[in-house]
Design an enzyme around this catalytic site. Structure first.
Site, PDB file in Angstrom:
ATOM      1  N   GLU A   1     -32.962  35.992 -35.490  1.00 49.29           N
ATOM      2  CA  GLU A   1     -33.739  36.530 -34.277  1.00 49.29           C
ATOM      3  C   GLU A   1     -32.715  37.036 -33.139  1.00 49.29           C
ATOM      4  OE1 GLU A   1     -36.494  33.783 -31.975  1.00 49.29           O
ATOM      5  OE2 GLU A   1     -35.616  32.452 -33.468  1.00 49.29           O
TER       6      GLU A   1
ATOM      7  N   ASP B   1     -38.098  30.376 -22.378  1.00 42.04           N
ATOM      8  CA  ASP B   1     -36.944  29.849 -22.765  1.00 42.04           C
ATOM      9  C   ASP B   1     -36.674  28.525 -21.885  1.00 42.04           C
ATOM     10  OD1 ASP B   1     -35.958  31.388 -25.111  1.00 42.04           O
ATOM     11  OD2 ASP B   1     -36.360  33.106 -23.734  1.00 42.04           O
TER      12      ASP B   1
END
Lengths: 414, 259
Positions: B52, B63
């Protein structure tokens, strides 16, 4: 239009992990809204605890100075904890009780929303954690002091820029791990659905009162209603009393900061420099660069220093129902001084934007104009910033004296 | 029903030779694009199967602290999306593993949704992971992505109810990203029965291969996932290591992960 949208704005752009939490919150909010006894309970609590209805004060001196154009001030500064924020947090607090949750979290920049949330938690017997950037903790010690006295745990966030943005991220991290027992008390009419609608609903109490009060005092509706706009909850609150009356002009005043030329402002709509984006859970006008990264913003008022704006206000702007203007830091300080001297009312720096917007336009309004300014909060909290801005030598000397006393105490302890 | 995709095909072919695949994650521009290139090389040489590439965003709400900090540091260092896409073009050409772009909706929106999807597919990117856009809002983007020959990777989480897992699973392309625990990236996950039960719920909901991430940090974690999932995703742990000990240490870390 699907649920949670206002024209092209709004929605719920949230990570999948929060989907169930938002679904449940939306269902609980809608059930409460459909239950007339919930609103009665809310009004009762606000009456007995927060001092509602707040007065609509005729500003006689300001009015006389403007050829008898009539200026009224909606006194949200007289709420418990000194701002309109009490309306929203108490409403969400009652909803938390209804949902059977036992803990609330919130993030705060300048500390006002944190104080309001801690107050609500103390009153309703909920556990409370407040996330605050470490830099803001250092800058806003009086607010931290009160939050802690009320039993809240204040967590200084040391990641990133150590300000509000990082506190938001940290609160979100807490929530995804604690959603079963915890509600995240959002402070303004922004974020993912149902927050913009829900916060506006609780704040609508301001507008409903203001409308009834002006009809009683003047026998007619106002011509112009001014409110400051950060996220936009106080503006949404007062505007809702007049939205259906097209003859009442609604004006939102944003933070013009150091001026609209550069990036040192937070005038999302008035500057014409924002673009539509998706961040922090919703779609609205954001001050962002060409890559979609949020820009730094500035205002003398911490509460208006925000990069997005309520999706409901974004829509009201696009439809032409609300006009947006900006007031610079300098204009705001001048407006504050004028309000203090002529009416003996100390507005918050945020609210002073609405005052500045109105003062600028008053001389040009028709002679029998009736104006309402929503005074969203009181300025005691801003004493450090205001004293700095005014360069008040006596205040500085006082702070130095206190500091010397504490330094001496520390020396004795050591 | 999952759709046939190049990515799913690659995953199945690789699984004939090994019991689990490893997917890593890097934040473009952190600490620099040059350092990214170095660590990608070390990762590929030491057995990473998919990767990724995160395009940094100023508001990365899904996140955890490690990756959020990396996002901010990359932007502070002057990262621009255009340069990032050029970099992706180069690494896709140089390293023969499937690359996916992970980023947030606003990055696509600012670039132009359709333009971004077409260009990413042209670069040779195999999939997109956009964690802040729910299935309901992504319908058009999923269709555009498929049309461009690129997979739109869905996420399943422990808080998703069974019927929602089925709804997500029905739209799954390439593989499904299963979030192993309630929380954001980078924290510690106890790989125990609750994770196993969650993976089983995901398995029932889709025919697509399952990638499990959030908190995978050790050979023991990967060993736990063998036989349960097709892909183990390692993000924050490698990022921490890269900052502390450099690209070579990251390579050794991945080499040791499969046990």
């Amino acid at each position: 239009m699907s649920k949670g949208y206002f024209g092209a704005f709004g929605g719920a752009f949230i990570p999948e992990i929060l989907h169930q939490t938002f679904s449940q919150l939306t269902a609980d909010y809608e059930a409460a809204r459909a239950d007339a006894s919930f609103w009665q309970e809310y009004l009762e609590l606000m009456r007995n605890y927060s001092g509602r209805p707040t007065p609509l004060t005729y500003a006689e001196n300001l009015s006389k100075a403007h050829g008898n154009r009539k200026v009224y001030i909606k006194r949200e500064d007289l709420n418990q904890t000194g701002a309109h924020k009490a309306n929203n947090v108490m409403g969400q607090g009652l909803l938390v009780r209804r949902m059977g949750k036992t803990r609330v979290i919130a993030e705060t920049g300048a500390g006002q929303h944190g104080v309001a949330t801690a107050t609500m938690a103390a009153r309703l017997g909920l556990e409370c954690t407040i996330y605050m950037g470490a830099k803001d903790v250092a800058r806003q010690r009086p607010n931290v002091f009160w939050m802690e006295q009320m039993g809240a745990t204040v967590i200084p966030v040391t990641s990133g820029s150590q300000t509000l943005k990082d506190a938001v991220n940290e609160a979100m991290r807490d929530w995804v791990g604690s959603m079963d027992e915890t509600h995240y008390v959002l402070g303004t009419a922004c974020g993912a659905h149902p927050f913009p609608e829900m916060v506006s609903w609780f704040q609508s109490v301001i507008g409903h009162e203001a409308k009834a009060q002006i009809l009683e005092q003047e026998g007619r509706l106002p011509d112009h209603v001014y409110a400051c706009v950060g996220g936009g909850s106080n503006a949404m609150g007062i505007f809702q009393g007049f939205l259906d009356h097209k003859e009442v002009e609604l004006i939102g005043v944003e933070a013009g900061g150091l001026g609209l030329d550069g990036h040192n402002h937070a005038a999302r709509i008035a500057s014409g420099k924002s673009t539509v984006g998706i961040a922090q859970g919703y779609k609205t006008y954001f001050l962002q660069d060409g890559d979609g990264q949020m820009r730094h913003t500035h205002s003398v008022a911490a509460g208006l220093d925000y990069v997005g704006v309520s999706p409901i206000l974004a829509d009201l702007h696009d439809s032409g129902r609300v006009r947006f203007e900006a007031a610079t830091d300098v204009e705001v300080i001048e407006a504050l001084k004028r309000m203090v001297k002529s009416e003996g009312i100390i507005p918050a720096l945020e609210s002073s934007h609405a005052v500045a917007g109105a003062l600028k336009e008053l001389p040009n309004l028709k002679e029998d104009a009736v104006v309402i300014i929503n005074l969203s909060g009181r300025g005691d909290k801003d004493i450090f910033t205001i004293a700095d801005a005014l360069g008040d030598a006596k205040w500085k000397a006082y702070i130095q004296e206190r500091a010397a006393i504490y330094a001496a105490e520390k020396g004795e302890e050591a | 029903m999952s759709r046939p995709s190049a990515l799913a095909g690659t995953i199945k072919a690789k699984l004939d030779k090994q019991d689990i695949l490893l997917m890593s994650h890097i934040v473009l521009g952190y600490p620099s694009l040059e350092a990214n290139r170095e660590v990608i090389k070390a990762m590929v040489e030491n057995g990473v199967d998919l990767m990724e590439l995160q395009i940094p965003f100023s508001e990365p709400i899904a996140d955890g602290p490690t990756i959020a900090r990396a996002n901010q540091a990359s932007l502070d260092g002057g990262f621009k999306v255009k340069e990032g896409l050029q970099f992706i073009r180069e690494v896709v050409a140089e390293f023969k593993i499937p690359f996916l772009i992970m980023t947030y909706t606003n990055i696509l929106m600012a670039y132009g949704m359709e333009k971004f999807i077409t260009e990413a597919a042209d670069l040779g990117v195999k999939g997109l992971i956009i964690p802040d856009i729910p299935l309901e809002e992504a319908t058009d983007l999923i269709a555009q992505s498929r049309q461009a020959g690129m997979d739109w990777v869905q996420l399943m989480t422990p808080t998703s109810q069974d019927e929602r897992l089925v709804k997500i699973g029905a739209e799954a392309d390439g593989f499904v990203y299963c979030v192993a625990r309630r929380g954001v990236t980078g924290g510690k996950t106890a790989f125990d029965d609750s994770v196993g039960t969650f993976i089983k719920r995901c398995r029932v909901a889709t025919h697509a291969p399952l990638a499990v991430g959030f908190g995978v940090r050790s050979p023991e974690d990967v060993a736990y996932l063998k036989g349960k999932a097709e892909i183990a995703v390692v993000g924050s742990a490698a990022l921490d290591l890269h900052v502390k000990e450099g690209a070579e240490a990251v390579g050794q870390f991945f080499k040791g992960l499969r046990g």
